[in-house]
Design an enzyme around this catalytic site. Structure first.
Site, PDB file in Angstrom:
ATOM      1  CD  GLU A 186      -1.191   0.238  61.736  1.00 47.23           C
ATOM      2  OE1 GLU A 186      -0.348   1.132  61.974  1.00 47.23           O
ATOM      3  OE2 GLU A 186      -1.703   0.070  60.625  1.00 47.23           O
ATOM      4  N   PRO A 187      -0.728  -1.538  67.718  1.00 38.01           N
ATOM      5  CG  PRO A 187      -1.345  -3.122  69.308  1.00 38.01           C
ATOM      6  CD  PRO A 187      -1.748  -2.557  67.982  1.00 38.01           C
ATOM      7  N   GLY A 188       2.547  -1.169  68.895  1.00 35.67           N
ATOM      8  CA  GLY A 188       3.911  -1.681  68.844  1.00 35.67           C
ATOM      9  C   GLY A 188       4.579  -1.431  70.178  1.00 35.67           C
ATOM     10  NE  ARG A 189       5.428   4.602  72.134  1.00 38.43           N
ATOM     11  CZ  ARG A 189       6.371   5.480  71.812  1.00 38.43           C
ATOM     12  NH1 ARG A 189       7.410   5.651  72.594  1.00 38.43           N
ATOM     13  NH2 ARG A 189       6.261   6.207  70.709  1.00 38.43           N
TER      14      ARG A 189
ATOM     15  NE  ARG B  95      11.550   6.460  72.177  1.00 37.22           N
ATOM     16  CZ  ARG B  95      10.964   7.017  73.208  1.00 37.22           C
ATOM     17  NH1 ARG B  95      11.457   6.852  74.440  1.00 37.22           N
ATOM     18  NH2 ARG B  95       9.876   7.758  73.053  1.00 37.22           N
TER      19      ARG B  95
ATOM     20  CE1 TYR C 162      11.468  11.164  67.888  1.00 39.93           C
ATOM     21  CE2 TYR C 162      11.757   9.105  69.067  1.00 39.93           C
ATOM     22  CZ  TYR C 162      11.541   9.787  67.882  1.00 39.93           C
ATOM     23  OH  TYR C 162      11.404   9.090  66.715  1.00 39.93           O
TER      24      TYR C 162
ATOM     25  CB  CYS D 227      33.301  11.408  71.725  1.00 40.04           C
ATOM     26  SG  CYS D 227      34.314  12.878  71.759  1.00 40.04           S
ATOM     27  CD  GLU D 228      26.967  14.559  70.358  1.00 41.23           C
ATOM     28  OE1 GLU D 228      26.452  15.691  70.492  1.00 41.23           O
ATOM     29  OE2 GLU D 228      27.678  14.243  69.385  1.00 41.23           O
TER      30      GLU D 228
ATOM     31  CE1 TYR E  57       9.331   2.755  66.934  1.00 42.54           C
ATOM     32  CE2 TYR E  57       8.328   3.027  69.089  1.00 42.54           C
ATOM     33  CZ  TYR E  57       8.206   2.875  67.730  1.00 42.54           C
ATOM     34  OH  TYR E  57       6.965   2.814  67.160  1.00 42.54           O
TER      35      TYR E  57
END
Length: 466
Positions: A323-326, A363, A367, A394-395, A424
């Site tokens: 199941e490759p996605g990335r 991400r 992560y 504002c973070e 993603y």
């Protein structure tokens, strides 16, 4: 308070040696060179200095489509689909993991290139069916599928549903029987293998929400229950050990344990299940330091691992699925930004603010992901400067690229691009601070077309019915 316990994060107050990033990386010899590992196949720097994709300069793309925006190299995407299909051949199945990025255009490309599709929500299923993906080539994942989602999947005739709990075994069987169907299913098991990856994306250890554990006999009991129910056709076992994995050693341990379960099933029930799905999670290059494996290497390694384990167990080799996605969509796109405020901090680094941020790429904050970045609207011979690319939200954690090098003559209005953002980034994009989610623009052979349009203020206000 220790640095690791700092409420703003363990790297909140890093002070860096002059000329080096926090990872200890020295500046590249030439900031104008684009590493082919992290950029899509048709990205090049033109003689005039601007970067092109699909034969179109990014300056022209910015004028037509604005920034921030994701630009997806369609030719590269299709080439990666073919590479995975060719690597595994007719005796295996390749399912594109739609959670990485899904749109109707992508579904059509997958269909045309012969790949199957994984979905994990009703929305993803709706997109797949609306775009014409044959239902029998769709697999439906998820740890908490609703009754409505299951009913739609079974009624549509999806090729398989991946069962994730004892409750779901009964639920899917009941719905299938009520619709006069016998649903093909896999049981997702957790095999106790934790890939060498970030804690939040390591999914095979027992203390997490996915699957049924081999330890303690949950997975074996799930098989017993599924085999007893008339509404289910148990086709095999599914295992997924994590994400952004660069070697197959974890798969070897996982395959050994899954094949052990297949042997138990044969010995107890006299049934040899015909499928084993090893999941996805193969990594891509986000920076020059990453070294991902090619699809043909992965296919050869996984086939040998499963074949060897089945031979040792006295089993026929089941049909393998991956199941490759990335690994397909990740390298095919980059995010284009316009530089705004540039703020040098003496003895530390220069903060480069762009017109996007964590709303289009969460991400890095979520992560601690690492990315590359390049000045793409022109070439530069200026000295490298250590930068942190940040967004406009504002973070304080609104970081796009934590540490990288850009030319010291960088100025407001320049265009910079972050590669390997196909996976993603748009899927996890948000409206934080009421930001408008960027468009996805497919580029190929000198042409560009919007496949997911930019949100507008009217879109935001239309949803706000108060």
């Amino acid at each position: 308070m220790s640095r690791s316990a700092h409420p703003a994060g363990p790297r909140y107050a890093d002070v860096l040696p002059e000329g080096r990033s926090s990872t200890g990386t020295a500046p590249p010899a030439d900031l104008n060179v684009l590493d082919a590992k992290v950029w899509s196949r048709t990205v090049h720097r033109a003689p005039g200095g601007a970067v092109t994709v699909g034969g179109i300069e990014v300056t022209r793309l910015a004028e037509e489509f604005g920034t921030p925006a994701y630009f997806l190299d369609e030719a590269d995407f299709r080439a990666r689909c073919r590479a995975w299909a060719d690597a595994f051949g007719r005796d295996a199945d390749v399912f594109y993991a739609g959670k990485a990025f899904l749109s109707r255009a992508v579904v059509r490309w997958l269909d045309e290139e012969g790949l199957n599709l994984d979905v994990c929500s009703g929305g993803e299923l709706a997109t797949a069916l609306d775009a014409g993906m044959p239902a029998e080539r769709i697999a439906f994942h998820g740890n908490n599928k609703s009754v409505e989602e299951i009913e739609r999947a079974v009624a549509a005739g999806v090729g398989r549903i991946v069962l994730d709990s004892f409750q779901e075994i009964v639920r899917v069987a009941h719905i299938a029987q009520s619709l006069g169907r016998r649903q093909r299913v896999l049981i997702r098991v957790t095999v106790g293998v934790e890939a060498h990856t970030h804690e939040f994306i390591a999914t095979a250890h027992e203390d997490q929400k996915f699957g049924l554990a081999l330890a303690g006999g949950q997975a074996a009991e799930a098989v017993r229950r599924a085999l007893r129910l008339d509404g289910l056709e148990l086709a095999g076992i599914h295992s997924h050990i994590g994400s952004q994995i660069f070697d197959t050693s974890g798969f070897e341990v996982a395959a050994h344990r899954v094949v052990g379960l297949l042997k138990e099933v044969r010995d107890e029930h006299g049934v040899e299940l015909p499928e084993i799905d090893l999941g996805g999670g193969l990594g891509i290059a986000y920076t020059s330091a990453d070294d991902p494996r090619e699809p043909h290497e992965i296919a050869k390694a996984l086939s040998e691992i499963v074949g060897r384990e089945c031979e040792a167990a006295g089993l026929r080799t089941p049909r393998i699925s991956v199941e490759p996605g990335r690994a397909i969509v990740g390298p095919t796109a980059f995010t284009l930004y316009e530089v705004g405020t540039i703020k040098p901090l003496d003895g530390l680094r220069t903060y480069v603010s762009v017109d996007g941020g964590m709303s289009d790429n969460i991400r890095t904050a979520l992560y601690d992901a690492e990315y590359s970045v390049a000045l793409v609207s022109r070439a530069s011979d200026a000295e490298p400067m250590l930068v942190r690319v940040v967004g406009k939200h504002c973070e304080s954690g609104d970081i796009v690229v934590r540490d990288a090098f850009l030319p010291a003559d960088l100025a407001p209005g320049d265009l910079i691009a972050v590669p390997a953002t196909g996976a993603y980034c748009r899927s996890m994009a948000s409206n934080y601070n009421h930001a408008l989610r960027p468009p996805v623009v497919a580029v190929r052979d000198g042409g560009a077309k919007v496949i997911v349009r930019r949100e507008t203020e009217e879109d935001l206000l239309r949803l706000d019915v108060g």
